[in-house]
Write a protein that holds these residues in place. Structure first.
Motif, PDB file in Angstrom:
ATOM      1  N   LEU A 238       0.825  -1.208   0.000  1.00 17.79           N
ATOM      2  CA  LEU A 238       0.000   0.000   0.000  1.00 17.79           C
ATOM      3  C   LEU A 238       0.857   1.256   0.000  1.00 17.79           C
ATOM      4  O   LEU A 238       0.423   2.310  -0.455  1.00 17.79           O
ATOM      5  CB  LEU A 238      -0.914   0.008   1.239  1.00 17.79           C
ATOM      6  N   GLY A 239       2.053   1.163   0.536  1.00 19.19           N
ATOM      7  CA  GLY A 239       2.939   2.317   0.632  1.00 19.19           C
ATOM      8  C   GLY A 239       4.087   2.249  -0.357  1.00 19.19           C
ATOM      9  O   GLY A 239       4.038   1.543  -1.367  1.00 19.19           O
ATOM     10  N   ARG A 240       5.149   2.964  -0.043  1.00 18.29           N
ATOM     11  CA  ARG A 240       6.322   3.008  -0.910  1.00 18.29           C
ATOM     12  C   ARG A 240       7.112   1.717  -0.779  1.00 18.29           C
ATOM     13  O   ARG A 240       7.329   1.218   0.327  1.00 18.29           O
ATOM     14  CB  ARG A 240       7.205   4.194  -0.518  1.00 18.29           C
ATOM     15  N   VAL A 241       7.547   1.173  -1.905  1.00 19.56           N
ATOM     16  CA  VAL A 241       8.329  -0.062  -1.898  1.00 19.56           C
ATOM     17  C   VAL A 241       9.774   0.264  -2.261  1.00 19.56           C
ATOM     18  O   VAL A 241      10.042   0.963  -3.250  1.00 19.56           O
ATOM     19  CB  VAL A 241       7.771  -1.093  -2.901  1.00 19.56           C
ATOM     20  N   ARG A 246      20.888  -8.098  -5.412  1.00 25.41           N
ATOM     21  CA  ARG A 246      22.301  -8.384  -5.660  1.00 25.41           C
ATOM     22  C   ARG A 246      22.536  -8.732  -7.126  1.00 25.41           C
ATOM     23  O   ARG A 246      23.670  -8.777  -7.584  1.00 25.41           O
ATOM     24  CB  ARG A 246      22.742  -9.554  -4.756  1.00 25.41           C
ATOM     25  N   LYS A 247      21.462  -8.974  -7.868  1.00 21.76           N
ATOM     26  CA  LYS A 247      21.590  -9.497  -9.227  1.00 21.76           C
ATOM     27  C   LYS A 247      21.219  -8.500 -10.317  1.00 21.76           C
ATOM     28  O   LYS A 247      21.576  -8.687 -11.478  1.00 21.76           O
ATOM     29  CB  LYS A 247      20.706 -10.741  -9.379  1.00 21.76           C
ATOM     30  N   THR A 248      20.462  -7.469  -9.962  1.00 18.76           N
ATOM     31  CA  THR A 248      19.999  -6.532 -10.985  1.00 18.76           C
ATOM     32  C   THR A 248      19.897  -5.141 -10.383  1.00 18.76           C
ATOM     33  O   THR A 248      20.237  -4.925  -9.225  1.00 18.76           O
ATOM     34  CB  THR A 248      18.635  -6.987 -11.564  1.00 18.76           C
ATOM     35  N   LYS A 249      19.402  -4.171 -11.172  1.00 18.62           N
ATOM     36  CA  LYS A 249      19.262  -2.795 -10.724  1.00 18.62           C
ATOM     37  C   LYS A 249      17.789  -2.428 -10.689  1.00 18.62           C
ATOM     38  O   LYS A 249      17.243  -1.975 -11.684  1.00 18.62           O
ATOM     39  CB  LYS A 249      19.930  -1.861 -11.733  1.00 18.62           C
ATOM     40  N   PRO A 250      17.112  -2.607  -9.549  1.00 17.63           N
ATOM     41  CA  PRO A 250      15.692  -2.237  -9.509  1.00 17.63           C
ATOM     42  C   PRO A 250      15.526  -0.719  -9.557  1.00 17.63           C
ATOM     43  O   PRO A 250      16.372   0.026  -9.070  1.00 17.63           O
ATOM     44  CB  PRO A 250      15.216  -2.796  -8.163  1.00 17.63           C
ATOM     45  N   ASP A 251      14.428  -0.265 -10.175  1.00 19.01           N
ATOM     46  CA  ASP A 251      14.149   1.173 -10.222  1.00 19.01           C
ATOM     47  C   ASP A 251      13.973   1.697  -8.797  1.00 19.01           C
ATOM     48  O   ASP A 251      13.288   1.086  -7.973  1.00 19.01           O
ATOM     49  CB  ASP A 251      12.866   1.440 -11.017  1.00 19.01           C
ATOM     50  N   ASN A 252      14.561   2.854  -8.514  1.00 18.31           N
ATOM     51  CA  ASN A 252      14.451   3.468  -7.187  1.00 18.31           C
ATOM     52  C   ASN A 252      14.790   2.478  -6.084  1.00 18.31           C
ATOM     53  O   ASN A 252      14.080   2.384  -5.069  1.00 18.31           O
ATOM     54  CB  ASN A 252      13.038   4.032  -6.966  1.00 18.31           C
ATOM     55  N   GLY A 253      15.851   1.709  -6.298  1.00 20.74           N
ATOM     56  CA  GLY A 253      16.181   0.668  -5.333  1.00 20.74           C
ATOM     57  C   GLY A 253      17.632   0.668  -4.913  1.00 20.74           C
ATOM     58  O   GLY A 253      18.384   1.620  -5.141  1.00 20.74           O
ATOM     59  N   ILE A 254      18.016  -0.444  -4.304  1.00 17.45           N
ATOM     60  CA  ILE A 254      19.355  -0.633  -3.750  1.00 17.45           C
ATOM     61  C   ILE A 254      19.981  -1.825  -4.453  1.00 17.45           C
ATOM     62  O   ILE A 254      19.342  -2.873  -4.579  1.00 17.45           O
ATOM     63  CB  ILE A 254      19.273  -0.863  -2.226  1.00 17.45           C
ATOM     64  N   TYR A 255      21.219  -1.689  -4.902  1.00 13.20           N
ATOM     65  CA  TYR A 255      21.834  -2.746  -5.694  1.00 13.20           C
ATOM     66  C   TYR A 255      23.352  -2.678  -5.522  1.00 13.20           C
ATOM     67  O   TYR A 255      23.893  -1.752  -4.902  1.00 13.20           O
ATOM     68  CB  TYR A 255      21.454  -2.599  -7.172  1.00 13.20           C
ATOM     69  N   VAL A 256      24.044  -3.690  -6.076  1.00  8.38           N
ATOM     70  CA  VAL A 256      25.501  -3.740  -6.022  1.00  8.38           C
ATOM     71  C   VAL A 256      26.053  -3.468  -7.411  1.00  8.38           C
ATOM     72  O   VAL A 256      25.646  -4.099  -8.391  1.00  8.38           O
ATOM     73  CB  VAL A 256      25.999  -5.111  -5.515  1.00  8.38           C
TER      74      VAL A 256
END
Length: 454
Positions: A238-241, A246-256
């Motif tokens: 329902l809120g912000r996700v 570790r394997k890809t680059k999610p939009d507006n996310g955290i990655y390596v």
């Protein structure tokens, strides 16, 4: 009296506490200040509980003990212990007859004045919970750590202010009946677990989903993009996700990227500076960063990463003796945990595994044991299924040496006899501890004691 508790517990009510465990002992003391009639129900006998009951000598309590402790369950409010199934016939009947069934954690959520950050998952939740707590403390917040780890927080509600941060680890058992979610929720990952307590995998997943089910549009959900189940849960939020991967680059996310944990393109933490080993711990850091981002800055996160030694019983170096390193990872109560632990080591190890079966598949552990273990020491009810997983993975060829032991004293002596200088001995049971021990901590402490006595 705890602030606000009189809204939920009225004078003269009958209140039952089911099970005198870690969270319910302080609860009983709280109820004593509420002018309610306390009924304590427990499967154990008065003799078994003598040491605990003596704490309540000055409290007017009715005790219903023994095998039939749930008979005639009809109190106005019933606090169940987390490990008790909500659909027990006695609880179902009590609910139908007007009893209100809740838990210590549910009441805490109602009364807590501060922001709550909740963490759940099949693996990594204790480390992630601890990291979030450490990052926020380093940033200067007053932090209260509890839930499935630490001390029960209900008795401390009056000490918690609105500006504080509350960080709680939540098990599937605690979440199963929750009707309120944390403002910031983290799900590290979900894989089959505790199927000896849950009806099936779907029920286990549904219990975990309660950590986000009652969030608002202003809430935050941090989930593992790489895990199929948690990825799907993110789509229901329902809120912000905030996704971490570790394997890809999610939009507006955290990655390596280039060995750095990045947040929306900003390099935050060099993974090579993380003190605790393993890529699964890199994921734990990503989950923790997702929770604290906006409250803790990159300098704080880096300081914690370079000083945090890890949590006891999680790939914990016990000692080095005669050139052999002994590691305690007693927390590894599932095949997936053991797989992650074994993948930390760059050599074949002497692996100690086995314990109580909790109804989950073990096929996945066979290939990694074949790759990572030179000797396999097995004990407990899962010894057979672990050995069969190895046989299946190997086709019966080039298998590690497999040894059966019946006690931890025998296990440790056998490991020492088999180890040569340069070897690594790892306790990673891939099973729960309840065949021989009260919990995984007791199992790990015995292992460490025996190793230190060598």
């Amino acid at each position: 009296m705890i602030n606000g508790i009189d809204k939920y517990l009225k004078k003269g009510m009958t209140v039952a506490v089911l099970g005198i465990g870690i969270s319910n002992i302080p609860l009983i003391k709280i109820l004593d200040d509420c002018s309610v009639k306390i009924v304590v129900r427990d499967k154990r006998t008065k003799e078994d509980l003598k040491g605990i009951i003596s704490q309540f000598d000055k409290t007017d309590i009715t005790y219903i003990l023994g095998e039939n402790y749930l008979d005639n369950l009809n109190e106005d409010v019933i606090f169940k212990t987390p490990g008790m199934r909500y659909d027990l016939p006695q609880l179902v009947n009590a609910r139908k007859n007007g009893s209100f069934i809740t838990s210590e954690m549910e009441l805490f959520f109602e009364l807590c004045p501060a922001q709550i950050i909740g963490i759940t998952g099949s693996d990594g939740k204790t480390t992630t919970t601890t990291l979030i707590s450490e990052m926020l403390k380093e940033q200067g917040y007053t932090v209260w750590l509890g839930g499935n780890i630490g001390t029960p927080l209900l008795s401390r509600v009056n000490d918690i202010s609105a500006d504080d941060k509350v960080v709680v680890e939540l098990s599937s058992f605690q979440l199963h009946t929750m009707k309120k979610s944390p403002q910031i929720s983290v799900i590290t990952n979900i894989s089959p677990n505790h199927l000896d307590m849950h009806k099936d995998y779907e029920e286990y997943i549904d219990a975990k989903k309660n950590i986000m089910k009652y969030q608002s549009p202003s809430s935050r959900l941090v989930v593992n993009y790489d895990n199929e189940v948690t990825n799907g849960i993110g789509k229901e939020a329902l809120g912000r996700v905030v996704y971490f991967s570790r394997k890809t680059k999610p939009d507006n996310g955290i990655y390596v990227q280039d060995d750095f944990i990045c947040v929306n393109g900003e390099k935050v933490l060099d993974v090579n500076k993380i003190k605790i080993p393993g890529w699964h711990n890199v994921e734990n850091y990503m989950a923790a960063i997702g929770a604290v981002w906006g409250m803790a800055d990159a300098d704080t996160i880096n300081k914690v990463a370079q000083t945090f030694d890890g949590v006891e019983h999680r790939i914990e170096l016990v000692r080095e003796l005669d050139g052999v390193k002994y590691y305690n990872s007693s927390i590894d109560s599932s095949p997936n945990r053991t797989k992650n632990t074994l993948n930390v080591f760059n050599q074949k190890v002497i692996l100690i595994s086995g314990g109580k079966d909790k109804g989950i598949p073990y096929d996945e552990i066979g290939p990694v044991i074949m790759e990572k273990a030179k000797t396999l020491i097995l004990t407990g009810a899962t010894a057979d299924v672990i050995e069969q997983a190895v046989i299946k993975a190997s086709g019966g060829k080039d298998m590690p040496e497999i040894i059966r032991c019946t006690s931890y004293d025998e296990i440790v002596k056998t490991a020492r006899n088999k180890a040569q200088p340069g070897d690594v001995v790892v306790l990673s049971p891939a099973s729960t501890s309840f065949d021989m021990f009260r919990n995984f901590e007791e199992r790990g402490k015995l292992f460490k004691k025996l190793v230190n006595e060598l």
